[in-house]
Write an enzyme that holds these catalytic residues in place. Structure first.
Site, mmCIF file in Angstrom:
data_model
loop_
_atom_site.group_PDB
_atom_site.id
_atom_site.type_symbol
_atom_site.label_atom_id
_atom_site.label_comp_id
_atom_site.label_asym_id
_atom_site.label_seq_id
_atom_site.Cartn_x
_atom_site.Cartn_y
_atom_site.Cartn_z
ATOM 1 N N ASN A 179 71.067 61.290 40.657
ATOM 2 C CA ASN A 179 70.678 60.445 39.524
ATOM 3 C C ASN A 179 69.277 60.847 39.092
ATOM 4 O OD1 ASN A 179 72.948 58.894 39.570
ATOM 5 N ND2 ASN A 179 71.904 56.977 40.003
ATOM 6 N N PHE A 193 66.921 46.190 41.063
ATOM 7 C CA PHE A 193 66.599 46.690 39.724
ATOM 8 C C PHE A 193 67.891 46.838 38.929
ATOM 9 C CE2 PHE A 193 62.096 48.027 39.691
ATOM 10 C CZ PHE A 193 61.780 47.665 40.990
HETATM 11 N N1 CTP Z 1 71.889 50.105 44.202
HETATM 12 C C1 CTP Z 1 72.063 50.348 45.542
HETATM 13 N N2 CTP Z 1 73.079 51.137 45.984
HETATM 14 C C2 CTP Z 1 73.935 51.690 45.105
HETATM 15 C C3 CTP Z 1 73.767 51.466 43.715
HETATM 16 C C4 CTP Z 1 72.728 50.669 43.303
HETATM 17 O O1 CTP Z 1 71.270 49.843 46.355
HETATM 18 N N3 CTP Z 1 74.917 52.432 45.542
HETATM 19 C C5 CTP Z 1 70.819 49.226 43.763
HETATM 20 C C6 CTP Z 1 69.710 49.908 43.010
HETATM 21 O O2 CTP Z 1 68.684 50.353 43.884
HETATM 22 C C7 CTP Z 1 69.237 48.799 42.082
HETATM 23 C C8 CTP Z 1 70.505 48.004 41.798
HETATM 24 O O3 CTP Z 1 71.371 48.304 42.852
HETATM 25 O O4 CTP Z 1 68.331 47.937 42.714
HETATM 26 C C9 CTP Z 1 71.189 48.322 40.494
HETATM 27 O O5 CTP Z 1 71.335 49.693 40.326
HETATM 28 P P1 CTP Z 1 71.889 50.331 38.977
HETATM 29 O O6 CTP Z 1 71.898 51.810 39.107
HETATM 30 O O7 CTP Z 1 71.159 49.726 37.801
HETATM 31 O O8 CTP Z 1 73.326 49.758 38.863
HETATM 32 P P2 CTP Z 1 74.673 50.000 39.611
HETATM 33 O O9 CTP Z 1 74.851 48.918 40.627
HETATM 34 O O10 CTP Z 1 74.750 51.391 40.119
HETATM 35 O O11 CTP Z 1 75.735 49.711 38.474
HETATM 36 P P3 CTP Z 1 76.009 50.513 37.118
HETATM 37 O O12 CTP Z 1 75.792 51.946 37.435
HETATM 38 O O13 CTP Z 1 77.423 50.158 36.815
HETATM 39 O O14 CTP Z 1 75.070 49.961 36.092
#
Ligand code: CTP
Length: 405
Positions: free
Chosen positions: A216, A332
């Protein structure tokens, strides 16, 4: 996974620490480390008597700077006391003997330390340490009173068993109290002292083969800024970081990981003893079902790269949020569309106390030094103005503290 504690970017404030001849002089080494952990540069002046208790090499090794002792020791700087006095943003005397206290109270300047104190315009913090009868002697009380009238800040000596065998007041105050009083003069709060803050930061990388990976976009700057700010505010900090091009913040326990599975394992361990968990990592959502041990080959009809099977990574925030107990959990939400709506869903689904939501897209949030966010909790949504990631880090920590108290 690798673990370490490393040094970081250049501090902007300097504390000149005067160490005087007292059995508590060894505690000054701890004071140096705690100030450095708060992101402050420390320059040490020792009296000649202090060198009988602690070797100057100790302070030189800790500060990576020359330790100043005699008025005429530095041939490159003939007016050493003036340059030291000017370098100080705060002048700290810890431990300060009855003799040094008397000299400072009466404007006597007969060695490098007392001369520097007389020459500085910086705020002065004094942490006395001496025998109980010396401390209670009217001469010492009078000197302390005189200095207090002049605006010198005192960190009262503690009560207990003294090195001379007497019991009473005169012990050097706790290192944390001395450090807090000193940092207060620099506008740095110590409201996270005694708390363990766990932070995830940066991207994860999920190998396809030895050459390629899925990841990412993430610079890690926000998570690192939070770690730096938490350490400065006195917390024990564990920063679990994916691969980023950033230096480790001073005094922070680093755990370096590559994949989401490694990040989850490290976070589960740190979360056990954490008071606050802040999940700032941009975890890759998917990983290849199988990581090849050789470089996969392209080909017109028989490409090994086509149809790579992907599986979902564990959600670290959701997994740990589900077993948060009394801990404060901050997540976040980086969104391109419907920011608040999506953030609200994550707040609930991931069992967070707070979601820091922001709009992402071209030129926004990723790799920049500023950010504009919303704080969502279960009661309200607050829009914050555009601010530096360093200021945002402090705001996130202050918001977390509201939930801890
Ligand atoms: N997060 C996490 N582990 C994952 C995915 C996300 O701990 N596998 C945490 C991130 O660190 C952040 C929050 O979840 O605090 C939201 O992450 P984000 O990337 O915005 O969203 P996703 O949960 O991945 O959902 P989407 O991609 O559908 O928006």
């Amino acid at each position: 996974m690798t673990t370490s504690t490393q040094a970081s970017s250049a501090p902007t404030k300097t504390v000149v620490l005067g160490v005087t001849g007292c059995i508590a002089a060894y505690k000054s080494a701890e004071i140096v480390r705690a100030l450095q952990k708060a992101g402050v540069r420390v320059k040490v002046i020792m009296t000649e008597h202090a060198t009988h208790f602690v070797d100057p090499v100790t302070f030189r090794a800790l500060t990576h700077e020359k330790v100043a002792i005699g008025l005429f020791d530095d041939p490159t700087d003939p007016i050493h006391h003036i340059s030291l006095a000017q370098e100080a943003d705060v002048m700290l005397l810890a431990p300060c003997t009855a003799n040094m206290l008397a000299k400072v109270a009466n404007g006597i300047a007969d060695d490098l330390l007392s001369t520097t104190v007389l020459a500085t315009t910086a705020p002065i913090v004094v942490a006395p340490a001496m025998n109980v009868h010396m401390y209670e002697n009217p001469a010492t009380r009078y000197n302390i009173g005189k200095l207090q009238i002049r605006g010198v800040h005192f960190v009262e000596a503690g009560t207990g068993y003294l090195a001379c065998g007497d019991v009473g007041k005169g012990r050097l105050a706790d290192v944390e109290d001395i450090v807090s009083a000193t940092l207060a003069q620099l506008g740095i709060k110590r409201d996270l002292a005694g708390k363990h803050v766990m932070i995830t930061a940066g991207p994860t990388v999920e190998p396809i083969d030895p050459v390629r990976y899925i990841t990412n976009r993430s610079s890690g700057k926000t998570g690192y800024a939070i770690a730096r700010a938490a350490a400065a505010r006195g917390a024990d900090v564990t920063l679990i970081s994916g691969p980023v091009a950033l230096q480790a913040p001073e005094g922070v326990s680093m755990v370096y990981v590559q994949t989401a599975d490694e990040m989850l394992a490290a976070a589960e361990e740190a979360f056990e003893s954490a008071d606050i968990g802040i999940f700032a990592a941009a975890v890759a959502d998917m990983k290849p079902a199988h990581s090849a041990d050789h470089k996969l080959k392209k080909g017109a009809d028989d490409s090994e790269l086509s149809g790579i099977e992907l599986v979902e990574n564990p959600d670290i925030l959701e997994t740990l949020g589900a077993k948060k107990g009394d801990r404060v959990v901050v997540g976040f939400a980086a969104e391109t569309d419907n920011v608040l709506e999506n953030a609200q869903k994550k707040l609930i689904a991931k069992h967070a106390d707070v979601i820091v939501a922001n709009q992402v897209g071209e030129g926004m949030a990723f790799g920049t030094d500023d950010n504009e966010v919303w704080f969502l909790d279960h009661e309200e949504t607050e829009a914050l103005p555009l601010m530096s990631k360093a200021r945002l880090a402090d705001a996130i920590l202050s918001k977390s503290l509201d939930f801890l108290l």
